[in-house]
Design a protein around this motif. Structure first.
Motif, PDB file in Angstrom:
ATOM      1  N   VAL A 369      -5.844  -1.473   9.511  1.00 29.23           N
ATOM      2  CA  VAL A 369      -5.944  -0.185  10.082  1.00 29.23           C
ATOM      3  C   VAL A 369      -4.080   0.284  10.015  1.00 29.23           C
ATOM      4  CG1 VAL A 369      -7.915   0.015  11.353  1.00 29.23           C
ATOM      5  CG2 VAL A 369      -5.640  -0.743  12.307  1.00 29.23           C
ATOM      6  N   PRO A 373      -7.344   4.812  10.960  1.00 29.60           N
ATOM      7  CA  PRO A 373      -8.730   4.282  10.948  1.00 29.60           C
ATOM      8  C   PRO A 373      -9.514   4.115   9.565  1.00 29.60           C
ATOM      9  CG  PRO A 373      -8.491   5.887  12.548  1.00 29.60           C
ATOM     10  CD  PRO A 373      -7.303   5.896  11.796  1.00 29.60           C
ATOM     11  N   ASP A 381     -11.594   1.896  14.268  1.00 30.27           N
ATOM     12  CA  ASP A 381     -10.437   1.506  14.813  1.00 30.27           C
ATOM     13  C   ASP A 381     -10.140  -0.096  14.988  1.00 30.27           C
ATOM     14  OD1 ASP A 381     -11.497   0.437  16.924  1.00 30.27           O
ATOM     15  OD2 ASP A 381     -10.658   2.364  18.078  1.00 30.27           O
ATOM     16  N   GLU A 382      -8.931  -0.476  15.058  1.00 30.00           N
ATOM     17  CA  GLU A 382      -8.680  -2.057  15.105  1.00 30.00           C
ATOM     18  C   GLU A 382      -9.717  -2.841  15.833  1.00 30.00           C
ATOM     19  OE1 GLU A 382      -4.501  -2.939  16.553  1.00 30.00           O
ATOM     20  OE2 GLU A 382      -5.111  -4.860  16.668  1.00 30.00           O
TER      21      GLU A 382
END
Ligand code: NZQ
Ligand code: ZN
Length: 395
Positions: A369, A373, A381-382
Motif C-alpha cells: 500500500v 489503498p 488498506d494494510e
C-alpha cells in the motif's frame, strides 16, 4: 455502463509460420532514407534453443532490416537490463525495438522504449514521479500466452535496489504489431503454461469483479472467455501439449484478456495484482503462480461484499448449480473449484504450496500500500492486505 474510449492499435498477426513475417512487418517502420536498424531484444533462452530467433533474423535480413542484439532478460525483468538497453539504443541510434519472447522480454523492451526518449531516470515512470507520454515503437513475437503484454499498455519492471516490482500504464507503450504463432508455445514447460493460464484468468477476474451495473455484454464476454480458457487448458493438460487448436484458443484468450476490450464501460479491481507483485518482488516467484495463491484468497475475503456476484461467477464459470446451495455456499464452492483447477494444472494455492515464508507477511502488506489503498471493488488498506495474505497462507 460508464463512458469509455476504446482504441487498441496493436496489429495482431496470428497463426502458423507468422514469425516469418517479422521482417517485412518491421520494415514498414523504416525511415525514408531506407537505412533501418532495430534493437532485437530477447532472453537468450528458449527462443535461441528452438531456432525461433534465427528464423526471425532471417526474415529481418530478407527485409533489409539491420539489428543490434540485447539478450539476457530474466523472468520478473530487471531494471539494470533496461538501463543497458537504453544506453545501447542511444549509442547505436536505434529507432525501433522488436521483442522476441514472453511478457518479461516485452516489458523490458517497453521500458527501454520509454527510457530512450527521456532525459531522466526511466524508473521515474514506475515510481509515479513522471507520466509516460512518448516511447519508441515496440513490436513483439510472442512465445508464451500469459501477461497479455503483446497488446497491453502496461510494462512491469523489478528494481533490484529494494526489490520493488512496479508497473506503468501508458498508451504509447502499446506494441505496434504482435506476431502470435500458437506452435511456438508447444515447447513451454507445463508449469509455464499453467502460470500463463492463471495470469489470463486473473486478468479477466480483475475486470469481472466490478460493482458497475448494466455491463451485461462484457460480463458475458468475461464468463465465456474464462470457460474457454479452462476448457482448453484442461485439453492441453490431458495430453494436448501439441494440440494446435487448444494452444490457439489459449494464445488468443491471453491477448483478449488484457487488451482492455473486457474493461469497456466498467472499472476493474486490480488489488490481487498489486498484492501479487509483492510476492514476485520478494520471492521471485512466477507472476501466474503468485496469482493462483492470492486470487482465491481475495475472493474469500470479499464474498460478503456482494455474495450474489461471486455466486454468479461460481454458476456461470464453474457450473455450480444454485439449486443445491444457498448463495454463500455457492460462492464458496466457486472458490473451491477455482483452487482445485489451479492445483490440477500444477499451481500452488497457498504460501506453503510454494514454500513461501509467512514471516514476510507484515512487511509485504505494508509495501503493497505504498501508494495508498489497493483495489476498486473494495478499497484495501494494510490490514485488509494482511488478512488476504493470511487466508492465502492456508491450503
Ligand atoms: O527465457 P526463456 O528461456 O524463454 O524462458 C521463459 C521464462 O523462463 C519461458 N518461456 C517463454 N516462452 C517459452 C518459454 N520456454 C519454452 N518455450 C517457450 N515458447 O517461460 C518463462 C516465463 O517467461 P516470462 O516472459 O517471464 O512470462 P510471462 O509472459 O508470464 O511474463 C511475466 C511478466 O509479465 C508481467 C509479470 O509481472 C511478469 O514480470 N506482467 C506484465 C503485464 C503487462 N505488461 O501487461 C501484465 C501482467 O499482469 C503481468 O504483471
Ligand atoms: Zn497479470
Amino acid at each position: 455502463m460508464r463512458n469509455f474510449e476504446y482504441c487498441n492499435r496493436t496489429k495482431i498477426i496470428f497463426g502458423r509460420g507468422t514469425e516469418d513475417l517479422a521482417g517485412a512487418e518491421t520494415a514498414k517502420y523504416a525511415g525514408k532514407d531506407g537505412t533501418f536498424r532495430i534493437l532485437l531484444h530477447h532472453s537468450g533462452g528458449s527462443a535461441v534453443k528452438t531456432g525461433l530467433l534465427d528464423r526471425v533474423k532471417k526474415s529481418l535480413k530478407e527485409a533489409g532490416v539491420g539489428w543490434v542484439e540485447l539478450s539476457g532478460v530474466q523472468p520478473n525483468p530487471r531494471l539494470s537490463k533496461v538501463y543497458e538497453g537504453i544506453e545501447l539504443v542511444r549509442k547505436e541510434k536505434l529507432g525501433f525495438i522488436l521483442a522476441v519472447g514472453g511478457g518479461s522480454v516485452i516489458d523490458s523492451a517497453k521500458a527501454i522504449a520509454l527510457g530512450a526518449l527521456y532525459d531522466g531516470d526511466v524508473w521515474d515512470f514506475y515510481d509515479r514521479k513522471k507520466e509516460a507520454a512518448e516511447a519508441l515503437p515496440v513490436a513483439t513475437v510472442l512465445t508464451i500466452p500469459a501477461a497479455g503484454s503483446e497488446s497491453s499498455i502496461s510494462s512491469v519492471i523489478t528494481n533490484e535496489k529494494g526489490s520493488w516490482k512496479r508497473g506503468v500504464n501508458a498508451e504509447c507503450s502499446r506494441p505496434v504489431f504482435s506476431i502470435l504463432n500458437p506452435e511456438l508455445t508447444y515447447t513451454l514447460p507445463p508449469y509455464q503454461t499453467a502460470c500463463g493460464v492463471a495470469d489470463m484468468l486473473a486478468h479477466i477476474m480483475e475486470r469481472y469483479f466490478t460493482k458497475e451495473p448494466h455491463v451485461e455484454l462484457t460480463d458475458e464476454l468475461c464468463e465465456g472467455a474464462m470457460r474457454a480458457i479452462i476448457r482448453n487448458a484442461r485439453k492441453i493438460f490431458s495430453g494436448g501439449e501439441r494440440d494446435y487448436d487448444a494452444r490457439a484458443e489459449i494464445m488468443w484468450a491471453g491477448s483478449l484478456a488484457h487488451n482492455n476490450l473486457l474493461s469497456t464501460g466498467r472499472v476493474g479491481d486490480w488489488a490481487s495484482h498489486g498484492i501479487e507483485h509483492e510476492l514476485s518482488a520478494l520471492f521471485d516467484i512466477a507472476h501466474g503462480a503468485g496469482l493462483s495463491i492470492i486470487f482465491p484468497a481475495w475472493i474469500k475475503y470479499n464474498i460478503g461484499e456482494d455474495t450474489s456476484r461471486f455466486a454468479r461467477f461460481a454458476a456461470k464459470v464453474w457450473g455450480v448449480d444454485g439449486a443445491f446451495y444457498d448463495l454463500e455456499q455457492a460462492a464458496m464452492e466457486g472458490v473451491f473449484r477455482l483452487k482445485n483447477f489451479f492445483r490440477s494444472i500444477g499451481l500452488p494455492v497457498s504460501f506453503a504450496g510454494a514454500k513461501l515464508d509467512v514471516s514476510k507477511i507484515p512487511e509485504m502488506s505494508k509495501r503493497a500500500v505504498t501508494f495508498g489503498p489497493l483495489g476498486n471493488y473494495r478499497k484495501l488498506d494494510e490490514k485488509d492486505v494482511q488478512a488476504i495474505f493470511r487466508i492465502a497462507s492456508e491450503e
